[in-house]
Design a protein around this motif. Sequence first.
Motif, PDB file in Angstrom:
ATOM      1  N   ALA A  97       0.983  -1.126   0.130  1.00  0.00           N
ATOM      2  CA  ALA A  97       0.045   0.080   0.060  1.00  0.00           C
ATOM      3  C   ALA A  97       0.955   1.165   0.039  1.00  0.00           C
ATOM      4  O   ALA A  97       1.781   1.216   0.756  1.00  0.00           O
ATOM      5  CB  ALA A  97      -0.993   0.109   1.293  1.00  0.00           C
ATOM      6  N   PRO A  98       0.621   2.334  -0.711  1.00  0.00           N
ATOM      7  CA  PRO A  98       1.209   3.634  -0.916  1.00  0.00           C
ATOM      8  C   PRO A  98       1.056   4.219   0.350  1.00  0.00           C
ATOM      9  O   PRO A  98      -0.282   4.313   0.967  1.00  0.00           O
ATOM     10  CB  PRO A  98       0.605   4.099  -2.271  1.00  0.00           C
ATOM     11  N   GLY A  99       1.802   5.312   0.602  1.00  0.00           N
ATOM     12  CA  GLY A  99       1.743   6.004   1.732  1.00  0.00           C
ATOM     13  C   GLY A  99       0.363   6.977   1.617  1.00  0.00           C
ATOM     14  O   GLY A  99      -0.218   7.501   2.380  1.00  0.00           O
ATOM     15  N   ASN A 100       0.113   7.455   0.353  1.00  0.00           N
ATOM     16  CA  ASN A 100      -1.263   8.111   0.005  1.00  0.00           C
ATOM     17  C   ASN A 100      -1.871   7.525  -1.176  1.00  0.00           C
ATOM     18  O   ASN A 100      -1.282   7.671  -2.228  1.00  0.00           O
ATOM     19  CB  ASN A 100      -0.693   9.441  -0.272  1.00  0.00           C
ATOM     20  N   PHE A 101      -2.926   6.673  -1.018  1.00  0.00           N
ATOM     21  CA  PHE A 101      -3.335   5.817  -2.077  1.00  0.00           C
ATOM     22  C   PHE A 101      -4.154   6.752  -3.223  1.00  0.00           C
ATOM     23  O   PHE A 101      -4.603   6.246  -4.296  1.00  0.00           O
ATOM     24  CB  PHE A 101      -4.019   4.640  -1.873  1.00  0.00           C
ATOM     25  N   LEU A 102      -4.210   8.335  -3.024  1.00  0.00           N
ATOM     26  CA  LEU A 102      -4.687   8.768  -4.039  1.00  0.00           C
ATOM     27  C   LEU A 102      -3.649   9.556  -4.855  1.00  0.00           C
ATOM     28  O   LEU A 102      -3.524   9.743  -6.192  1.00  0.00           O
ATOM     29  CB  LEU A 102      -5.774   9.869  -3.536  1.00  0.00           C
ATOM     30  N   THR A 103      -2.854  10.299  -4.128  1.00  0.00           N
ATOM     31  CA  THR A 103      -1.594  11.015  -4.716  1.00  0.00           C
ATOM     32  C   THR A 103      -0.458  10.069  -4.943  1.00  0.00           C
ATOM     33  O   THR A 103       0.325  10.552  -5.904  1.00  0.00           O
ATOM     34  CB  THR A 103      -1.149  12.278  -3.871  1.00  0.00           C
ATOM     35  N   GLY A 104      -0.509   8.997  -4.451  1.00  0.00           N
ATOM     36  CA  GLY A 104       0.583   8.147  -4.598  1.00  0.00           C
ATOM     37  C   GLY A 104       0.495   7.195  -5.784  1.00  0.00           C
ATOM     38  O   GLY A 104       1.189   6.357  -6.092  1.00  0.00           O
ATOM     39  N   PHE A 105      -0.596   7.447  -6.460  1.00  0.00           N
ATOM     40  CA  PHE A 105      -1.207   6.589  -7.595  1.00  0.00           C
ATOM     41  C   PHE A 105      -1.258   5.138  -7.518  1.00  0.00           C
ATOM     42  O   PHE A 105      -0.652   4.299  -8.179  1.00  0.00           O
ATOM     43  CB  PHE A 105      -0.282   7.068  -8.854  1.00  0.00           C
ATOM     44  N   GLY A 106      -1.859   5.044  -6.395  1.00  0.00           N
ATOM     45  CA  GLY A 106      -2.274   3.601  -6.201  1.00  0.00           C
ATOM     46  C   GLY A 106      -3.186   3.070  -7.190  1.00  0.00           C
ATOM     47  O   GLY A 106      -3.733   2.025  -7.582  1.00  0.00           O
ATOM     48  N   PHE A 107      -4.009   4.151  -7.907  1.00  0.00           N
ATOM     49  CA  PHE A 107      -5.100   4.158  -8.828  1.00  0.00           C
ATOM     50  C   PHE A 107      -4.476   5.147  -9.936  1.00  0.00           C
ATOM     51  O   PHE A 107      -4.034   6.079  -9.758  1.00  0.00           O
ATOM     52  CB  PHE A 107      -6.405   4.658  -8.245  1.00  0.00           C
ATOM     53  N   TYR A 108      -4.809   4.690 -11.190  1.00  0.00           N
ATOM     54  CA  TYR A 108      -4.445   5.599 -12.210  1.00  0.00           C
ATOM     55  C   TYR A 108      -5.869   5.965 -13.051  1.00  0.00           C
ATOM     56  O   TYR A 108      -6.032   6.906 -13.614  1.00  0.00           O
ATOM     57  CB  TYR A 108      -3.549   4.765 -13.219  1.00  0.00           C
ATOM     58  N   GLU A 109      -6.867   4.963 -12.992  1.00  0.00           N
ATOM     59  CA  GLU A 109      -7.928   5.290 -13.755  1.00  0.00           C
ATOM     60  C   GLU A 109      -9.291   4.900 -13.047  1.00  0.00           C
ATOM     61  O   GLU A 109      -9.083   3.973 -11.986  1.00  0.00           O
ATOM     62  CB  GLU A 109      -7.911   4.218 -15.135  1.00  0.00           C
ATOM     63  N   PRO A 110     -10.485   5.573 -13.405  1.00  0.00           N
ATOM     64  CA  PRO A 110     -10.631   6.575 -14.055  1.00  0.00           C
ATOM     65  C   PRO A 110      -9.833   7.988 -13.826  1.00  0.00           C
ATOM     66  O   PRO A 110      -9.889   8.348 -12.758  1.00  0.00           O
ATOM     67  CB  PRO A 110     -12.028   6.759 -14.348  1.00  0.00           C
ATOM     68  N   PHE A 111      -9.038   8.360 -14.704  1.00  0.00           N
ATOM     69  CA  PHE A 111      -8.130   9.534 -14.324  1.00  0.00           C
ATOM     70  C   PHE A 111      -9.095  10.895 -14.072  1.00  0.00           C
ATOM     71  O   PHE A 111      -8.618  11.415 -12.964  1.00  0.00           O
ATOM     72  CB  PHE A 111      -7.063   9.832 -15.342  1.00  0.00           C
ATOM     73  N   TRP A 112     -10.172  10.875 -14.413  1.00  0.00           N
ATOM     74  CA  TRP A 112     -10.896  12.033 -14.254  1.00  0.00           C
ATOM     75  C   TRP A 112     -11.501  11.990 -12.838  1.00  0.00           C
ATOM     76  O   TRP A 112     -11.798  12.976 -12.157  1.00  0.00           O
ATOM     77  CB  TRP A 112     -12.242  12.160 -15.098  1.00  0.00           C
ATOM     78  N   LEU A 113     -11.706  10.777 -12.094  1.00  0.00           N
ATOM     79  CA  LEU A 113     -12.451  10.660 -10.887  1.00  0.00           C
ATOM     80  C   LEU A 113     -11.212  10.659  -9.901  1.00  0.00           C
ATOM     81  O   LEU A 113     -11.366  11.382  -8.793  1.00  0.00           O
ATOM     82  CB  LEU A 113     -12.948   9.119 -10.739  1.00  0.00           C
ATOM     83  N   ILE A 114     -10.032  10.323 -10.336  1.00  0.00           N
ATOM     84  CA  ILE A 114      -8.909  10.867  -9.511  1.00  0.00           C
ATOM     85  C   ILE A 114      -8.552  12.346  -9.520  1.00  0.00           C
ATOM     86  O   ILE A 114      -8.270  12.683  -8.148  1.00  0.00           O
ATOM     87  CB  ILE A 114      -7.489   9.940  -9.968  1.00  0.00           C
ATOM     88  N   ASP A 115      -8.624  12.840 -10.428  1.00  0.00           N
ATOM     89  CA  ASP A 115      -8.539  14.438 -10.531  1.00  0.00           C
ATOM     90  C   ASP A 115      -9.629  15.186  -9.458  1.00  0.00           C
ATOM     91  O   ASP A 115      -9.207  15.794  -8.717  1.00  0.00           O
ATOM     92  CB  ASP A 115      -8.825  14.624 -12.049  1.00  0.00           C
ATOM     93  N   ILE A 116     -10.832  14.265  -9.748  1.00  0.00           N
ATOM     94  CA  ILE A 116     -11.937  15.109  -8.746  1.00  0.00           C
ATOM     95  C   ILE A 116     -11.541  14.913  -7.317  1.00  0.00           C
ATOM     96  O   ILE A 116     -11.743  15.790  -6.411  1.00  0.00           O
ATOM     97  CB  ILE A 116     -13.235  14.415  -8.972  1.00  0.00           C
ATOM     98  N   ALA A 117     -11.044  13.569  -6.805  1.00  0.00           N
ATOM     99  CA  ALA A 117     -10.956  13.310  -5.413  1.00  0.00           C
ATOM    100  C   ALA A 117      -9.639  14.263  -4.951  1.00  0.00           C
ATOM    101  O   ALA A 117      -9.705  14.973  -3.738  1.00  0.00           O
ATOM    102  CB  ALA A 117     -10.287  11.996  -5.470  1.00  0.00           C
ATOM    103  N   ASN A 118      -8.565  14.673  -5.806  1.00  0.00           N
ATOM    104  CA  ASN A 118      -7.516  15.196  -5.430  1.00  0.00           C
ATOM    105  C   ASN A 118      -7.996  16.936  -5.337  1.00  0.00           C
ATOM    106  O   ASN A 118      -7.335  17.521  -4.478  1.00  0.00           O
ATOM    107  CB  ASN A 118      -6.292  15.268  -6.489  1.00  0.00           C
ATOM    108  N   VAL A 119      -9.107  17.318  -6.577  1.00  0.00           N
ATOM    109  CA  VAL A 119      -9.364  18.755  -6.144  1.00  0.00           C
ATOM    110  C   VAL A 119     -10.341  18.718  -4.855  1.00  0.00           C
ATOM    111  O   VAL A 119      -9.983  19.848  -4.109  1.00  0.00           O
ATOM    112  CB  VAL A 119     -10.409  19.052  -7.276  1.00  0.00           C
TER     113      VAL A 119
END
Length: 487
Positions: free
Chosen positions: A311-333
């Motif tokens: 498990a990464p230190g931060n599973f949203l900014t550490g890119f445990g996930f890459y897709e769907p990229f737009w949903l990752i973007d929304i989460a980080n915003v």
Amino acid sequence: MAKEMQQQPSNTMYTERDPEGFENGATKNLDDDGRVKRTGTWLTASAHIITAVIGSGVLSLAWAMAQLGWLVGPVVLMAFSFITLFTSTLLADSYRSPDPVTGKRNYTYMDAVRANLGGRKVQLCGLAQYANLVGITIGYTITASISMVAVKRSNCFHKHGHNVRCHESNNPYMIIFAIIQIILSQIPNFHNLSWLSILAAIMSFGYSLIGLGLSIAKVVGGAHARTTLTGVTVGLEVTAAQKVWSTFQALGDIAFAYAFSTVLIEIQDTLKSSPAENKSMKTASFVGISTTTLFYVLCGCVGYAAFGNAAPGNFLTGFGFYEPFWLIDIANVFIAIHLIGAYQVFGQPIFSFVETRCNKKWPENKFVTREHAISIPFYGVYYLNFFRLVWRTIYVIFTAVVAMIFPFFNDFLGLLGAASFWPLTVYFPIEMHIARAKIRKYSCTWIWLKVLSWTCLVVSLVAAAGSVEGLIQSVRTYKPFQTKDTE
């Protein structure tokens, strides 16, 4: 033409009395202490708590679970939850002294310690509280910039492939975050923050649910991540020394994830007096901590199931996930917006402390005390104070500069949690309760409260040791434009 006015004494220097509130000697718009009537409820206090508690810490819980494993991880999460809830109820009774319902108000954590304990403990409390608040605002500047960078990197990965090293400096985004904070820091005091805390709380639910949903999708999709009862395996994935240090650091991360005692008294000072403030605050603490614990257990356990011991230190900014990229973007915003509000929740007590001291020391200095009433369309009258403008701007710039020099995420979280957990969440609430309730020394109640306090001290010390070790390793391996959680 802008009018000028001298400030009324206030816990934040900026509370103005409404002249129309005085009728035949009555002060219908003022509270029992002569300050503008508080209007907060358990609901707004819960929003403040959720904003303070559900923060960047939730994103590191999958990593913390990977260090502790299925056996210890959930137990530690629940233990910290119960301890925080218990001590927060004790601290809520310290808002008024000597009686928790009718006594004199204590506007800050230091005031509560002064009224209940006194002596050098007041200075020790102030040092622990304000050093921790400064650290948290620096940490949130780092984390917010990482989330902003993650949006750009997510789009880079989507466009060029997941194996491309999409590096990006955090510094420009820290500057953007600082500019936003300079503007928001001109909000006069904690009483005007309810709307921002509610927005931030909604954002925290948003990105937590997205992270949880993505983790569930990964597990349901057939991902077979390696998980164990004891977490990362010595000899296979880490050395014995690495296992010890990472376990200690995980304790610090979890402690940080429950940190809101530093601003509990200040939050309680926003509540109206009917029902009694301590009763409303206990309700808010229960709602806030119960809600966050549910999210923590779900995010930590499901995140661990999805990523396992890797498990990464931060599973949203550490890119445990890459897709769907737009949903990752929304989460980080969402993370960035949440941290904008959380910065203010932890920054306002610092602003109030410095400004109140300066107001008392230089009551005749017009630069410090004078407010200029300015009419703003669609807003009303805003009271501009030049000292507030200059000092708060300097503070935000300071936190941004330190964040640029010290851009490490996970280790910084652990150190903050370790530094604040024992003194502010456990020690002072217990000591004030013992003094206020006049609990007899060596009685059963006294003994178990002391055992709880000393046990938490040991946890804080080992968590601090693990975090310092992690920071040392981060400094040694740090590369420009690449933070630890994105390696």
